[in-house]
Design a protein around this motif. Sequence first.
Motif, PDB file in Angstrom:
ATOM      1  N   ALA A 235       0.965  -1.062   0.131  1.00 38.23           N
ATOM      2  CA  ALA A 235      -0.005   0.001  -0.410  1.00 38.23           C
ATOM      3  C   ALA A 235       0.506   1.348   0.281  1.00 38.23           C
ATOM      4  N   ARG A 236       0.828   2.524  -0.738  1.00 37.30           N
ATOM      5  CA  ARG A 236       0.825   3.605  -0.946  1.00 37.30           C
ATOM      6  C   ARG A 236       1.306   4.658   0.937  1.00 37.30           C
ATOM      7  N   SER A 237       0.374   3.976   1.736  1.00 30.11           N
ATOM      8  CA  SER A 237       0.591   4.743   2.935  1.00 30.11           C
ATOM      9  C   SER A 237      -0.030   3.530   3.208  1.00 30.11           C
ATOM     10  N   LEU A 238       0.238   4.308   5.288  1.00 29.89           N
ATOM     11  CA  LEU A 238      -0.206   3.505   6.351  1.00 29.89           C
ATOM     12  C   LEU A 238      -1.015   4.862   7.061  1.00 29.89           C
ATOM     13  N   LEU A 239      -2.601   5.103   8.095  1.00 29.63           N
ATOM     14  CA  LEU A 239      -3.139   5.915   8.355  1.00 29.63           C
ATOM     15  C   LEU A 239      -3.893   5.525   9.259  1.00 29.63           C
ATOM     16  N   CYS A 240      -3.998   6.382  10.164  1.00 26.71           N
ATOM     17  CA  CYS A 240      -4.513   6.095  11.164  1.00 26.71           C
ATOM     18  C   CYS A 240      -6.240   7.060  10.798  1.00 26.71           C
ATOM     19  N   LEU A 256       5.485   6.914   4.022  1.00 27.26           N
ATOM     20  CA  LEU A 256       6.109   5.822   3.984  1.00 27.26           C
ATOM     21  C   LEU A 256       5.381   5.078   2.588  1.00 27.26           C
ATOM     22  N   THR A 257       5.372   3.818   2.392  1.00 24.46           N
ATOM     23  CA  THR A 257       4.929   2.606   1.499  1.00 24.46           C
ATOM     24  C   THR A 257       5.850   1.652   2.713  1.00 24.46           C
ATOM     25  N   VAL A 258       3.538   0.523   2.372  1.00 24.18           N
ATOM     26  CA  VAL A 258       3.929  -0.590   3.603  1.00 24.18           C
ATOM     27  C   VAL A 258       3.924  -1.424   2.656  1.00 24.18           C
ATOM     28  N   SER A 292      -3.244   0.719  -2.915  1.00 26.91           N
ATOM     29  CA  SER A 292      -2.430  -0.403  -3.413  1.00 26.91           C
ATOM     30  C   SER A 292      -0.988  -0.333  -4.406  1.00 26.91           C
ATOM     31  N   GLY A 293      -1.152  -1.766  -4.695  1.00 16.49           N
ATOM     32  CA  GLY A 293       0.864  -2.019  -5.343  1.00 16.49           C
ATOM     33  C   GLY A 293       0.683  -3.451  -5.824  1.00 16.49           C
ATOM     34  N   VAL A 359      -4.686  -3.144 -16.789  1.00 18.94           N
ATOM     35  CA  VAL A 359      -4.246  -1.891 -16.105  1.00 18.94           C
ATOM     36  C   VAL A 359      -4.779  -1.289 -14.615  1.00 18.94           C
ATOM     37  N   ILE A 360      -4.240  -1.430 -13.757  1.00 20.50           N
ATOM     38  CA  ILE A 360      -5.469  -0.876 -12.874  1.00 20.50           C
ATOM     39  C   ILE A 360      -5.838   0.091 -12.837  1.00 20.50           C
ATOM     40  N   ASP A 361      -4.089   0.814 -12.837  1.00 21.46           N
ATOM     41  CA  ASP A 361      -4.847   2.304 -12.985  1.00 21.46           C
ATOM     42  C   ASP A 361      -4.118   2.946 -13.916  1.00 21.46           C
ATOM     43  N   ALA A 362      -5.062   3.768 -15.104  1.00 20.94           N
ATOM     44  CA  ALA A 362      -4.747   3.853 -16.407  1.00 20.94           C
ATOM     45  C   ALA A 362      -4.464   5.895 -16.508  1.00 20.94           C
TER      46      ALA A 362
END
Length: 532
Positions: A235-240, A256-258, A292-293, A359-362
């Motif tokens: 995942a591209r980020s981790l948040l609360c 930070l990337t997870v 998503s990654g 292509v997930i994200d064009a």
Amino acid sequence: MPLNAEQQSAVRTVLETTRSFQCTLLDGVTGSGKTEVYLAIARAILGDGRSALLLLPEIALTPQITTRIEQAFGSRALVYHSERSQEERQAVWDAVRSDGVHCVIGTRSALFLPFTTLGLIVVDEEHDASFKQQDGFRYSARDLAVYRARQLHIPIVLGSATPSLESLANARTGRYRHLRLTARAGAGQTPHWSLVDIRGQKLRGGFSDKTLAIMQRHLERRGQMLVYLNRRGYARSLLCPDCGWIATCEPCESPLTVHQRERRLLCHRCGLRRPVPDTCPACGGTLSPRGSGTERLETTLAECFPGVGLARLDRDVIAHRNRLASVLEGVRSGSTRMLVGTQMLAKGHDFHGVTLVVVIDADQGLYSADFRAAEHLGQQLVQVAGRAGRGELAGEVVLQTRHPENPLLHDLFGGSYASFADHLLEERRAAGWPPYAKLALLIAESADADAAWAVLRAIKQDPETVSADRLDLFGPAPALHPKQAGRWRIQLLLKAPTRKGLQAGCVRILEHHKLHSKKVRLSLDIDPYSLD
């Protein structure tokens, strides 16, 4: 497979001038057999007692092309890139320094090998960003290869299904010879494209229900598929969600990337690593990965299609030397039915069993501030789409998007890369941007942002800098990612209508301003590939 008429014509044309410099742009659609043309030309050069150098943009491509060369020539090719051991690289260095005849495959650093009998240079996927060294000693391996071929009076071939606008402009003005391969070789068919509108839809790990249904259909027909997302990690980020805390790289001031399997948070800019916390450090709440990654896509597909052969190809995978060969062999043998990956999937791989590309994200790059973003996005989409339908089965390309009405996507969807590139060239000409102007990027880096700003403002206001005829200066302004590893990055863009005018302006700057000081480090990037 014997060469078709277009391939034979291309080989004959290049071999007409093997004892003098000639730069040829080999512009062939994906699957048109450009590699076979390279090999036929190289065979003739080797037979003439001279060596050949084939430059590739990615280490991941070397096993495939090495095998094809050894099958075609019956002898081993020499391989040179950063993942080879010091002993292996030294052996290649010593071999080409002798008077022997060799076929060498390598990434951009192979261009500096001390050949004594070099007779041909080929730059495959000449448009690719990997040929530009972005830090330290900045250079374009493609442009330097053209220069070296000119100095040695030998032919050079630049190959691509999506040529850079610079190379197309050079072909238009007659500086490069332009050869085209307009049809796929063998039984390959041009794939069918479709857009999947994901606005307002609840996605499952990045996939829409419609996309998953299409994938199921191809699995039932025994097809293989590639799933493309140019973002590695889970995942591209981790948040609360409770207090808004975000896991951040303080030196870069970016999320930070997870990386779930390693249970690590990683900064893809400076390499900072941290363990994933169990709970929110600020409030103790439950943390939520967002975006998503490739790692998350792999996990989702394993859940949706249990028992189906699945693999991933990105920089995390090729960091393990033996895993790359294992992944590629799994796809070629058919045991891997689904391959998830980043832009590495778009670079020259020849998988005959692939019938579907997703292509997930064009939308990545549609609205970037970088003037080259449209060109880069178009090249990525066309290249990855070109992996489908290379065998006897028809291919299909699915692009997930939240902007199905975007004209850029429709240009690619309804036309060809050639018409798309023509449109971009006319836009660039009207706006006075490369390839119809020359750029240099002056970058100031410092832990003190004010010091970096002050240096570039002083350069811009210096009468010696602004005295250049028709030299335009833009900025200073922050880089698109303004902080990296604790240092602020501020930029000043220089633009001139000619190379001579740009060089004159850069020389004046270098003569009147120090590139290094205790507080600020300056670097100059000629022909920047991006404005970051």
